[in-house]
Design a protein around this motif. Structure first.
Motif, PDB file in Angstrom:
ATOM      1  N   TYR A 154       0.965  -1.269  -0.051  1.00  9.58           N
ATOM      2  CA  TYR A 154       0.057   0.107   0.086  1.00  9.58           C
ATOM      3  C   TYR A 154       0.862   1.431  -0.122  1.00  9.58           C
ATOM      4  O   TYR A 154       0.276   2.248  -0.123  1.00  9.58           O
ATOM      5  CB  TYR A 154      -0.739   0.113   1.037  1.00  9.58           C
ATOM      6  N   ALA A 155       2.175   1.105   0.193  1.00 13.38           N
ATOM      7  CA  ALA A 155       2.988   2.175   0.312  1.00 13.38           C
ATOM      8  C   ALA A 155       4.074   2.253  -0.868  1.00 13.38           C
ATOM      9  O   ALA A 155       4.832   1.530  -0.868  1.00 13.38           O
ATOM     10  CB  ALA A 155       3.650   2.298   1.413  1.00 13.38           C
ATOM     11  N   GLY A 156       4.005   3.650  -1.569  1.00  6.40           N
ATOM     12  CA  GLY A 156       4.828   3.823  -2.701  1.00  6.40           C
ATOM     13  C   GLY A 156       4.386   3.596  -4.050  1.00  6.40           C
ATOM     14  O   GLY A 156       3.206   2.705  -4.093  1.00  6.40           O
ATOM     15  N   ALA A 157       4.784   4.176  -5.104  1.00  5.65           N
ATOM     16  CA  ALA A 157       4.093   4.150  -6.560  1.00  5.65           C
ATOM     17  C   ALA A 157       4.076   2.618  -6.962  1.00  5.65           C
ATOM     18  O   ALA A 157       3.206   2.256  -7.657  1.00  5.65           O
ATOM     19  CB  ALA A 157       4.839   5.212  -7.311  1.00  5.65           C
ATOM     20  N   ALA A 158       5.376   2.027  -6.974  1.00  3.27           N
ATOM     21  CA  ALA A 158       5.337   0.573  -7.381  1.00  3.27           C
ATOM     22  C   ALA A 158       4.597  -0.316  -6.641  1.00  3.27           C
ATOM     23  O   ALA A 158       3.882  -1.228  -7.249  1.00  3.27           O
ATOM     24  CB  ALA A 158       6.860   0.131  -7.317  1.00  3.27           C
ATOM     25  N   SER A 159       4.426  -0.107  -5.353  1.00  2.00           N
ATOM     26  CA  SER A 159       3.394  -1.194  -4.769  1.00  2.00           C
ATOM     27  C   SER A 159       2.004  -0.809  -5.130  1.00  2.00           C
ATOM     28  O   SER A 159       1.041  -1.790  -5.243  1.00  2.00           O
ATOM     29  CB  SER A 159       3.621  -0.976  -2.993  1.00  2.00           C
ATOM     30  N   ARG A 160       1.649   0.251  -5.091  1.00  2.00           N
ATOM     31  CA  ARG A 160       0.142   0.792  -5.549  1.00  2.00           C
ATOM     32  C   ARG A 160      -0.125   0.280  -6.924  1.00  2.00           C
ATOM     33  O   ARG A 160      -1.304  -0.231  -7.338  1.00  2.00           O
ATOM     34  CB  ARG A 160      -0.207   2.213  -5.285  1.00  2.00           C
ATOM     35  N   VAL A 161       0.904   0.440  -7.678  1.00  2.00           N
ATOM     36  CA  VAL A 161       0.650   0.006  -9.403  1.00  2.00           C
ATOM     37  C   VAL A 161       0.272  -1.638  -9.085  1.00  2.00           C
ATOM     38  O   VAL A 161      -0.669  -1.963  -9.791  1.00  2.00           O
ATOM     39  CB  VAL A 161       1.793   0.185 -10.057  1.00  2.00           C
ATOM     40  N   LEU A 162       0.910  -2.493  -8.486  1.00  2.00           N
ATOM     41  CA  LEU A 162       0.670  -3.709  -8.183  1.00  2.00           C
ATOM     42  C   LEU A 162      -0.364  -4.067  -7.542  1.00  2.00           C
ATOM     43  O   LEU A 162      -1.145  -5.008  -7.963  1.00  2.00           O
ATOM     44  CB  LEU A 162       1.956  -4.540  -7.467  1.00  2.00           C
TER      45      LEU A 162
END
Length: 273
Positions: A154-162
């Protein structure tokens, strides 16, 4: 001197597509693994037993052994199972030079050279993100990530993309079992705000973040990499120290990150860019 070896009856039968002999326990294990392909990536013990026509106790014993070998993982809060991260390593061996990382690396290198910044390739593993590869920029002050460790989804751009690749049902299950903790100044901890950010990612095709994991974590632009079935298979992004992450630079980064992610997606699916 090259010596030809004549195949025995078993190997010849396998080569001909015939089954030489039956191993019940192996069939059951394969059935469990295939259940994830048919029913989804996140299954309960009872769902696996129902899908495979196996007794719950038999399923539990087999799953415990698969978990020991890293082929499945069990979520502590929900008790549900998913395929383990070790499958990715096995898949990379099977794919050889056409593996995810091998496919992405030259495109990542081109993107990194264009801006002289760090480019990172990430995948989802259960309830976490794992950064698999990076091409580090050569600026005097540059971002360098730690590869191979679990980071929250839930934290960070890469995480939220996934995370944006989850179905609504899967996302609700994830949010029910994971507490959104404040990790940095701009970590999203409100469920509705997080859901709205995922809608934005699906709409605009990328995510932007600043100070979501650590207060000195810099900023990033990340886009999804799609697999052969159109699923979000990975995330590709560029990570920049915060003092350089200006609006002007972001405007330059967005189309190039989208282009690079699209090139990797096309390469994975066999399309010509």
């Amino acid at each position: 001197m090259t010596q030809e070896v004549e195949p025995n009856a078993d190997t010849q039968a396998a080569a001909d597509g015939k089954r030489p002999y039956k191993i019940n326990v192996l069939d059951r294990v394969v059935g469990i693994l295939e259940a994830f392909a048919r029913r989804g990536s996140n299954l309960s013990l009872s769902e696996i037993a129902q899908e495979t026509d196996l007794h719950v106790s038999t399923c539990l014993r087999l799953l415990s052994n698969l978990q020991f070998h890293g082929l499945v993982t069990k979520e502590e809060d929900s008790g549900r199972y998913r395929l383990g991260y070790r499958f990715l390593a096995l898949a990379e061996v099977a794919r050889g030079q056409s593996g995810l990382v091998e496919t992405a690396r030259p495109i990542m290198r081109d993107l990194s050279r264009k801006f002289n910044e760090t480019v990172v390739f990430s995948v989802r593993s259960g309830d976490f993100r794992i950064d698999l590869e990076q091409i580090v920029g050569l600026q005097a002050v540059r971002r360098v990530v730690t590869l191979g460790i679990e980071k929250p989804l839930y934290a960070g751009a890469a995480s939220r993309v996934l995370l944006s690749g989850m179905s609504e049902v899967e996302l609700d299950r994830y949010l029910a079992r994971v507490k959104l903790k404040k990790l940095a100044t701009r970590t999203i901890t409100d469920v509705q705000v997080l859901k709205a950010s995922l809608v934005d990612i699906r709409t605009q095709g990328y995510a932007k973040s600043v100070q979501e994991q650590f207060d000195d974590s810099g900023g990033g632009i990340v886009a999804p990499v799609y697999g052969v079935r159109g699923e979000v298979a990975a995330a590709l992004g560029i990570s920049v120290p915060q003092f350089r992450f200006s609006e002007a630079l972001q405007e330059l980064l967005v189309p190039e990150v989208l282009k690079a992610a699209s090139q990797v997606s096309d390469a994975i699916s066999g399309k010509k860019s």
